[in-house]
Every structure is written in C-alpha cells, then in structure tokens.
Motif scaffolding. Structure first.
Motif, PDB file in Angstrom:
ATOM      1  N   GLY A 166       0.818  -1.211   0.000  1.00 22.61           N
ATOM      2  CA  GLY A 166       0.000   0.000   0.000  1.00 22.61           C
ATOM      3  C   GLY A 166       0.848   1.256   0.000  1.00 22.61           C
ATOM      4  O   GLY A 166       0.558   2.227  -0.705  1.00 22.61           O
ATOM      5  N   ILE A 167       1.919   1.240   0.796  1.00 21.66           N
ATOM      6  CA  ILE A 167       2.828   2.396   0.822  1.00 21.66           C
ATOM      7  C   ILE A 167       3.472   2.587  -0.541  1.00 21.66           C
ATOM      8  O   ILE A 167       3.585   3.709  -1.051  1.00 21.66           O
ATOM      9  N   ALA A 168       3.882   1.460  -1.162  1.00 18.89           N
ATOM     10  CA  ALA A 168       4.464   1.551  -2.498  1.00 18.89           C
ATOM     11  C   ALA A 168       3.451   2.092  -3.501  1.00 18.89           C
ATOM     12  O   ALA A 168       3.803   2.832  -4.423  1.00 18.89           O
ATOM     13  N   MET A 169       2.183   1.741  -3.311  1.00 13.66           N
ATOM     14  CA  MET A 169       1.132   2.228  -4.211  1.00 13.66           C
ATOM     15  C   MET A 169       0.931   3.734  -4.053  1.00 13.66           C
ATOM     16  O   MET A 169       0.583   4.422  -5.011  1.00 13.66           O
ATOM     17  N   ILE A 170       1.148   4.246  -2.836  1.00 16.29           N
ATOM     18  CA  ILE A 170       1.091   5.697  -2.645  1.00 16.29           C
ATOM     19  C   ILE A 170       2.147   6.359  -3.527  1.00 16.29           C
ATOM     20  O   ILE A 170       1.880   7.343  -4.237  1.00 16.29           O
ATOM     21  N   GLY A 171       3.359   5.810  -3.481  1.00  9.83           N
ATOM     22  CA  GLY A 171       4.431   6.355  -4.315  1.00  9.83           C
ATOM     23  C   GLY A 171       4.125   6.248  -5.788  1.00  9.83           C
ATOM     24  O   GLY A 171       4.388   7.172  -6.563  1.00  9.83           O
ATOM     25  N   LYS A 172       3.534   5.117  -6.198  1.00 12.43           N
ATOM     26  CA  LYS A 172       3.202   4.905  -7.612  1.00 12.43           C
ATOM     27  C   LYS A 172       2.126   5.880  -8.062  1.00 12.43           C
ATOM     28  O   LYS A 172       2.216   6.439  -9.159  1.00 12.43           O
ATOM     29  N   THR A 173       1.111   6.096  -7.246  1.00 16.02           N
ATOM     30  CA  THR A 173       0.050   7.028  -7.636  1.00 16.02           C
ATOM     31  C   THR A 173       0.592   8.450  -7.752  1.00 16.02           C
ATOM     32  O   THR A 173       0.159   9.220  -8.609  1.00 16.02           O
ATOM     33  N   ALA A 174       1.559   8.775  -6.887  1.00 15.22           N
ATOM     34  CA  ALA A 174       2.169  10.108  -6.979  1.00 15.22           C
ATOM     35  C   ALA A 174       2.960  10.235  -8.269  1.00 15.22           C
ATOM     36  O   ALA A 174       2.895  11.258  -8.970  1.00 15.22           O
ATOM     37  N   GLU A 175       3.705   9.181  -8.610  1.00 14.39           N
ATOM     38  CA  GLU A 175       4.506   9.190  -9.839  1.00 14.39           C
ATOM     39  C   GLU A 175       3.611   9.308 -11.071  1.00 14.39           C
ATOM     40  O   GLU A 175       3.941  10.012 -12.030  1.00 14.39           O
ATOM     41  N   GLU A 176       2.466   8.604 -11.053  1.00 10.10           N
ATOM     42  CA  GLU A 176       1.546   8.634 -12.188  1.00 10.10           C
ATOM     43  C   GLU A 176       0.586   9.809 -12.124  1.00 10.10           C
ATOM     44  O   GLU A 176      -0.277   9.955 -12.993  1.00 10.10           O
ATOM     45  N   ASN A 177       0.695  10.626 -11.069  1.00  7.33           N
ATOM     46  CA  ASN A 177      -0.171  11.785 -10.876  1.00  7.33           C
ATOM     47  C   ASN A 177      -1.644  11.382 -10.792  1.00  7.33           C
ATOM     48  O   ASN A 177      -2.525  12.066 -11.305  1.00  7.33           O
ATOM     49  N   MET A 178      -1.897  10.258 -10.155  1.00  3.90           N
ATOM     50  CA  MET A 178      -3.267   9.787  -9.971  1.00  3.90           C
ATOM     51  C   MET A 178      -3.856  10.422  -8.715  1.00  3.90           C
ATOM     52  O   MET A 178      -3.225  10.451  -7.658  1.00  3.90           O
ATOM     53  N   GLY A 179      -5.059  10.906  -8.830  1.00  4.46           N
ATOM     54  CA  GLY A 179      -5.726  11.537  -7.697  1.00  4.46           C
ATOM     55  C   GLY A 179      -6.504  10.522  -6.878  1.00  4.46           C
ATOM     56  O   GLY A 179      -7.257   9.708  -7.420  1.00  4.46           O
ATOM     57  N   LEU A 180      -6.338  10.559  -5.556  1.00  9.07           N
ATOM     58  CA  LEU A 180      -6.967   9.579  -4.673  1.00  9.07           C
ATOM     59  C   LEU A 180      -8.060  10.210  -3.816  1.00  9.07           C
ATOM     60  O   LEU A 180      -7.893  11.314  -3.287  1.00  9.07           O
ATOM     61  N   SER A 181      -9.158   9.490  -3.671  1.00 13.11           N
ATOM     62  CA  SER A 181     -10.181   9.884  -2.699  1.00 13.11           C
ATOM     63  C   SER A 181      -9.814   9.322  -1.333  1.00 13.11           C
ATOM     64  O   SER A 181     -10.056   9.949  -0.305  1.00 13.11           O
ATOM     65  N   THR A 182      -9.232   8.134  -1.333  1.00 15.93           N
ATOM     66  CA  THR A 182      -8.719   7.544  -0.106  1.00 15.93           C
ATOM     67  C   THR A 182      -7.727   6.452  -0.451  1.00 15.93           C
ATOM     68  O   THR A 182      -7.778   5.878  -1.545  1.00 15.93           O
ATOM     69  N   ILE A 183      -6.828   6.182   0.452  1.00 16.45           N
ATOM     70  CA  ILE A 183      -5.997   4.983   0.378  1.00 16.45           C
ATOM     71  C   ILE A 183      -5.916   4.450   1.793  1.00 16.45           C
ATOM     72  O   ILE A 183      -5.598   5.183   2.737  1.00 16.45           O
ATOM     73  N   VAL A 184      -6.253   3.175   1.942  1.00 15.91           N
ATOM     74  CA  VAL A 184      -6.368   2.604   3.273  1.00 15.91           C
ATOM     75  C   VAL A 184      -5.902   1.161   3.230  1.00 15.91           C
ATOM     76  O   VAL A 184      -6.172   0.441   2.272  1.00 15.91           O
ATOM     77  N   SER A 185      -5.178   0.757   4.260  1.00 16.53           N
ATOM     78  CA  SER A 185      -4.811  -0.652   4.379  1.00 16.53           C
ATOM     79  C   SER A 185      -5.668  -1.278   5.477  1.00 16.53           C
ATOM     80  O   SER A 185      -5.986  -0.629   6.476  1.00 16.53           O
ATOM     81  N   ILE A 186      -6.040  -2.530   5.263  1.00 16.86           N
ATOM     82  CA  ILE A 186      -6.916  -3.207   6.225  1.00 16.86           C
ATOM     83  C   ILE A 186      -6.183  -4.291   6.992  1.00 16.86           C
ATOM     84  O   ILE A 186      -6.714  -4.846   7.951  1.00 16.86           O
ATOM     85  N   GLY A 187      -4.959  -4.618   6.566  1.00 16.50           N
ATOM     86  CA  GLY A 187      -4.118  -5.524   7.329  1.00 16.50           C
ATOM     87  C   GLY A 187      -4.772  -6.844   7.668  1.00 16.50           C
ATOM     88  O   GLY A 187      -5.278  -7.555   6.801  1.00 16.50           O
ATOM     89  N   ASN A 188      -4.826  -7.157   8.959  1.00  9.83           N
ATOM     90  CA  ASN A 188      -5.336  -8.452   9.405  1.00  9.83           C
ATOM     91  C   ASN A 188      -6.859  -8.523   9.427  1.00  9.83           C
ATOM     92  O   ASN A 188      -7.420  -9.583   9.693  1.00  9.83           O
ATOM     93  N   LYS A 189      -7.522  -7.405   9.219  1.00 11.67           N
ATOM     94  CA  LYS A 189      -8.996  -7.361   9.182  1.00 11.67           C
ATOM     95  C   LYS A 189      -9.611  -7.956  10.453  1.00 11.67           C
ATOM     96  O   LYS A 189     -10.595  -8.681  10.391  1.00 11.67           O
ATOM     97  N   ALA A 190      -9.031  -7.638  11.588  1.00  8.57           N
ATOM     98  CA  ALA A 190      -9.540  -8.182  12.839  1.00  8.57           C
ATOM     99  C   ALA A 190     -10.947  -7.692  13.133  1.00  8.57           C
ATOM    100  O   ALA A 190     -11.731  -8.381  13.783  1.00  8.57           O
ATOM    101  N   ASP A 191     -11.285  -6.515  12.639  1.00  7.59           N
ATOM    102  CA  ASP A 191     -12.609  -5.937  12.910  1.00  7.59           C
ATOM    103  C   ASP A 191     -13.216  -5.382  11.624  1.00  7.59           C
ATOM    104  O   ASP A 191     -14.045  -6.020  10.996  1.00  7.59           O
TER     105      ASP A 191
END
Length: 700
Positions: A166-191
C-alpha cells in the motif's frame, strides 16, 4: 455496519496519535508529521508518556488526559502494550482506532488480536487493522500514514490488505499523478473489513473507481452482494494474490487469510462485475483509464495512427481483447478520406502516414470524435523524426480537454527520450496514455467490460421433493456417515427432478436377476460400498450385461473381486441400473469454499476431468442466464453444439440441471461436496449416470 457509521474514520473531527515520537526516524513521528503537513483542519493530539512538545503540538502523557472527544486514534506502540492502549482508548470514548502496530495474527498471536477487538467492541469502538500503514482521506484532507506525504486528491480509492504494498502504491500514484479519494490498508482485518470500507467509498460522493489489493476474503458473499449493488458508474478493479500454491501459502503467513480457490475468485469477480488485473501495472493502467474515460455509447472503435506497423499491432491487440473495430468503409471514407495524403489509408486502422503532425492528428481525431457512429478512439503515435513532438503533445492535450468527457480516448506513444517526455506530460495531466500499444487496448477493453450491461438475475422457482431429500440426508447422518452411497446420491438427484435411469440395489443373485428383468436389458452392475471408492479398480463395475446368465455371473464376479481387493469393506449389495447410450459426458459439481461458501462447477466429464480440468465455476445459487454464460466458458462447449454431423445437444436440460444443483446446495447447506459425473447429455435430455455427495455430520 452502514457507510454513515464510518464517517468519523474517514472524516474525523479530532485525531490522537498514540506513540507519537520525538525521534524523526520513528513511525510515530512520521505519522504525526504527515497529518500536520497534509493540511488537516481538525484537532491533533500527540500522546506519549514523556510529554513535552512535538512539531509545535502539546504532547499528552495519556489519552485520558485529553479534555475533548476523540474520533480517531492512531496506535503506534509495541504489540505487547497495544491491548492496554486500546482499552484506554475505548474507555475514553474514542470512536475508531487504526492499529498500525504489527505482531498479531499474522505471526500467530491470535489471542491478543481477539482480546483487542473484544475490548474495543465492549465500548462501541471499532478497529482498523492491526498491521496497517494508516489511512489517507481526501474528505478530511488527512494523510494519517507513515508513507509518502505527497498524495494528490482525486476520485480513486485504493484499498490494500498489504501495508508495505500500500505504501508503495502511494508512491506509484504520486509518480503517475493519480488523484486519490482515499488509500487505506486493512491488514489483518480483525474488525473492519474491506466490505465495510467498500460500503463507505461507494457512497462518499468522491470516489468513481476502487482499486483493491486482497489476499483473502472472510465473507465473499457479502463482498459480492455489495459490489453487485454498487452505484451506477462506480467501477472496481482488483488484484487477488495467491494464484499459485506457493503464493497461497505466502498469503496465509502474511496476513493469516484463507486464500480460497483461485478459480472460484475468478468466477466470483466475473459474477459480481469486478475487473481482475493480473499485475499491479495492469491494474494501474485500468484504474487510470476508468477514472479518465466516460462510459462508451457503443462498440465502434477507430484506431488513428501515423505508422502502419504500430497500427497493425493495435489491431491484433483489439482482436485479442475483443475490442470491436469499426469496419464500415463508407463511414471511414466519409470521415477520413479527404484528411489523408494520397498514400494514406482510411481503412481501420486509419494511417495518417509518418509525415503527420499535430495539425493532421487534430483534424482526424476531431472528425472521429464528432461522429455519432464512432464511439471510441485509440490514438497512436510512433516517433518518425518527420514532425516536431510539441504539436503532438498540444493536440492530444487539447483533444482530451475537449472530448475526454464525451467519448473514451486512449493514447499510446512509442519512441525515444523525447517521446517519453511527452508521454510523461500526458499522464501528468490525467490522460490514459501508455508506452505499449497493448496496454492501451487492454485498458480500453477493461473500460468496455466495466460498463457491460448487467441484467437483474432473477431466480426461477423450481419445485422438487425437499422432504424426500431431507429424509435421505437424515438417514445417512444418523448412521454417522459423511459420504452418501452412490445409490443414495442418485436418489437425491431423482428427488431433485433430474433424469436418473432406473436402478435397484440387489443383495442376492435372485434379487439381481429380478431387478435386471424389471429394468430391462442391457444393464450395468456396480458394487455398493462406502469403503470402496474406486469401484472399477476393484473389479466392482460391469457394463452391458444382456441376459440373466450374464447377471448371475456378474454378481458373483463383483462380490468375489471386491472381497479380494477390500476384504474388510462393508458391501451393502450390488446396484443394477439401466445401461444408457453414449452421449456427451459432462460434470456438475459443488464444493464449499472458505470465502464464498457454496459454489458450482461445470465441465467436460468422465474419467479425464481431473486431467483436462476443462471446467468453469460460479458462486451458488445462480440464475439460468448466468449458467448459460458459465457453460460457454469451457473449451469443449462446441461438443454440445454438435460436431462431425452430430445434432445439437439439449443445452437447456444442462442449464436446468446445474440450476437445480445450485438450489439443492443452497437449501441444504449440510451438503459440503457434490459431483454428478457423468451427466450424459443427448439431443433430447440429460441423464445422471453417477453421483457422489458428502455431508457435514455433527460430532456427538
């Protein structure tokens, strides 16, 4: 949980960073700095037992010291104290906690993770994570991650189960100049799960495209239902890891997820309308195109190029991906005939020739995009050195600004460093532009698939003898057996309304002869025993018995051979069944998937099914229209249409059989596995030749 309930997570009025660090090299410092630098307008409360001040903000020693309501807490403390921190947050009335800390179920520490969630829920608090990188939300202008700080707001939501990716995707979206409404990781999805996140972004008034990276689903049906009800114009692209056995094992060790059967994920995504990308690059290409292009009005696509070779490559890619090129020569000549030089071609691909510059491209593209009978354009440029690149850049930018919201346009440019610079300028300005023509065509195909019509799949009411089926299952379960005998499975198929050739179980030679005479010759004889799985290998099957003498000899031979091969087997008798003529052997199956529960399978049947693996899947229950699509996916489908002078087989009978099996496993969830193999298909009707059913038996 409704999407409204997640509002304080994505648009918090106040944020506490528990574990905020004075050390610039620590994650607790990075998270706090990103929140401050992102321009977040709410209240910010760093929490650290050392107190003091960080980045100009007062540091509280304990969250209980904060004299304010806290909507969101970022937990960046060691795993060994994270549960206590969650308890303190919950007691203080915090609405949401994002647990960035790792070291829970992904390494086997399941109990601590469960305790954390239980403690939170007792106080009405929800948890995102653990094992996440945080969250960015354009709605609140907040970057609460420990990733890059330069996130551009936009209409793409990225949801990742992997924090590092997900962190790498933040960098990729910045490089591609993609606009984000949100970026979120859910990890283990405990809840909080991806389904809840999806429910929010589907209704947030910002997001148009969702990009998912997932490693497993705990409730695949909920996910499917949610995606099928998404707002019109909302599109979902997913990357599902764990295709291979090695990948599936890595998934399990990474986030503790069940990867599920990959082919079933494929089928479920297709059923729900999710576009599955094979790679991150392909996923980004598709998301870029979906976010930049409108819904196509029709299928007529035109390629405009300055090079014949690259045009041919594009045409080949269109055939590969099923993109429909306009072939009406009258329309093409009328549109482009007087734009081209004498040695150009208005055949699709439209070849402007290597001398074409910005002006020629502008004229050709505007003519194509102004016509109602041309629905989308693939604009290709191959660097030739005969015309300057700046006019090409300006033309493509102007065309996109003028027509980009009206019709889909994708671009591909091939050449040297100067071409790469132009390509970078185009992507920076939000154009779906690619250096590989195949990527451009693949992305346009994704756009067409995303907007393909999806009819409501209404269930058809069919009646069958549920009481009789329940009786068979109860009898088998009462004996403590998890597997039905073949004759019991066929009894259920008969009660389901499928055509089962007449059969009887004989326990003596006389009963076998009587059964054969009543059923009519020729007959087949099979041993009946739950202990003999491979009947043919044990000499437990005889075919084409035509008279009483052969039945007598056959009965004796089956009993003798099976006793030799399996002396301890419980032989319940010999099945005598009517022999049927040859047809097309198919298989209908059902299994219980850990992510999607009951699934259906159809394919080429018989003894080679496990070798050829020519099968298609769906999640049950499923409509007859969807089943019709399903059976056309197998490579051997032409056999049902009739080959070498054979007549067309009864495809509606196959569809009805699959539909009924889907209804069966839906109404009787204790059926864990089922095979009808083969279902013999004829020009008129289909017959169940053999069946196998496993059920879940409660331990006493």
């Amino acid at each position: 949980m409704t999407s409204t309930d997640l509002a304080p997570l994505f648009n918090p009025r106040s944020v506490a960073v528990i574990g905020a660090s004075h050390d610039e090299g620590k994650i607790g410092h990075t998270v706090l700095r990103n929140i401050v630098d992102s321009g977040y307008q709410g209240s910010i409360y760093p929490v650290n037992p050392k107190g003091g001040e960080i980045l100009g903000y007062q540091v509280y020693e304990n969250i209980g010291d904060i004299d304010d309501e806290v909507d969101l807490a970022l937990v960046v403390v060691p795993a060994k104290i994270a549960v206590d921190v969650i308890r303190q947050c919950a007691s203080h009335g915090v609405k949401f906690a994002i647990v960035i800390t790792s070291g829970f179920s992904e390494i086997g520490n399941i109990e601590a993770e469960r305790e954390m969630v239980t403690t939170a829920r007792e106080h009405g608090m929800r948890i995102l994570g653990p094992n996440v990188f945080g969250l960015f939300s354009a709605a609140a202008s907040i970057n609460a991650t420990f990733g890059p700080s330069n996130i551009r707001p936009g209409n793409i939501a990225v949801i990742s189960q992997s924090g590092a990716l997900g962190i790498a995707m933040i960098g990729k979206t910045a490089e591609e100049n993609m606009g984000l409404s949100t970026i979120v990781s859910i990890g283990n999805k405990a809840d909080i799960t991806e389904a809840e996140i999806l429910s929010y972004v589907f209704n947030d008034d910002i997001t148009d495209v969702v990009f998912l990276y997932m490693e497993g689903l705990d409730n695949g049906r909920e996910f499917m239902d949610l995606v099928q009800q998404k707002p019109e114009g909302m599109n979902v692209v997913a990357i599902k890891a764990g295709r291979s056995e090695v990948g599936a094992r890595a998934v399990a060790s990474h986030t503790g997820s069940l990867a599920g059967a990959d082919k079933i994920f494929d089928a479920a995504f297709r059923q729900a309308g999710v576009l599955r990308a094979e790679s991150l690059e392909e996923g980004f290409n598709w998301v870029t195109t979906l976010s930049a292009c409108p819904k196509p009005a029709g299928k007529n696509v035109v390629i405009v190029t300055n090079g014949g070779g690259i045009g041919v490559l594009a045409a080949d890619a269109c055939e590969k991906y099923g993109v429909s090129l306009l072939s009406d020569m009258e329309i093409l000549e009328d549109t482009f005939g007087d734009v081209l030089p004498a040695f150009g071609s208005y055949r699709n691909p439209v070849d402007l020739t290597g001398q074409a510059g910005g002006g020629e491209y502008r004229e050709a593209l505007e003519r194509a995009l102004e016509r109602d009978d041309i629905d989308a354009v693939i604009a290709l440029y191959c660097q030739t050195g005969q015309s300057p690149l700046d006019p090409i850049r300006e033309t493509f930018l102007d065309i996109q600004e003028k027509y980009g919201d009206v019709k889909p346009i994708v671009y591909s440019l091939f050449g040297g460093d100067q071409t790469d610079e132009v390509l970078h300028d185009l992507t920076t300005n939000g154009l779906p532009a690619f250096d590989d023509v195949e990527d451009a065509v693949s992305s346009l195909n994704a756009l067409y698939r995303a907007y393909a019509p999806r009819e409501a799949q209404a269930a058809e009411d069919v009646s069958f003898d549920e009481k009789r089926i329940a009786g068979v299952i109860e009898r088998v379960a009462g004996e403590g057996r998890g597997q039905l005998l073949g004759t019991e499975a066929k009894e259920i198929m008969d009660a389901l309304g499928l055509h089962v050739p007449p059969f009887r179980v004989a326990r003596t030679i006389d009963e076998a002869v009587e059964a054969a005479n009543d059923i009519g010759y020729p007959v087949v004889m099979k041993v009946v025993s739950e202990d003999i799985v491979h009947k043919t290998d044990s000499g437990g099957v005889l075919l084409d018995l035509e008279n009483e003498g052969e039945v007598v000899e056959g009965y004796e031979a089956i009993i003798r051979s099976c006793r030799q091969h399996a002396p301890d087997a419980n032989i319940r008798g010999v099945e005598v069944v009517k022999m049927v003529p040859e047809g097309v052997e198919t298989i209908i199956g059902s299994t219980t998937d850990p992510s999607f529960d009951k699934t259906l399978m159809f394919g080429l049947g018989g003894i080679y099914v496990e070798v050829l693996k020519d099968v298609a899947f769906r999640v049950a229950p499923v409509s007859k229209k969807e089943i019709a699509k399903m059976i056309r996916e197998i490579s051997s489908f032409p056999l049902l249409l009739g080959v070498r002078g054979e007549g067309r087989k009864d495809i509606p009978a196959v569809i009805d059989a699959i539909y009924r099996v889907g209804m069966l496993v839906d109404r009787f969830p204790e059926i864990s596995e089922l095979d009808v193999n083969p279902l013999m298909v004829y020009e008129d009707g289909a017959k169940v030749i053999d069946a196998r059913i496993n059920i879940e038996v409660e331990e006493t």
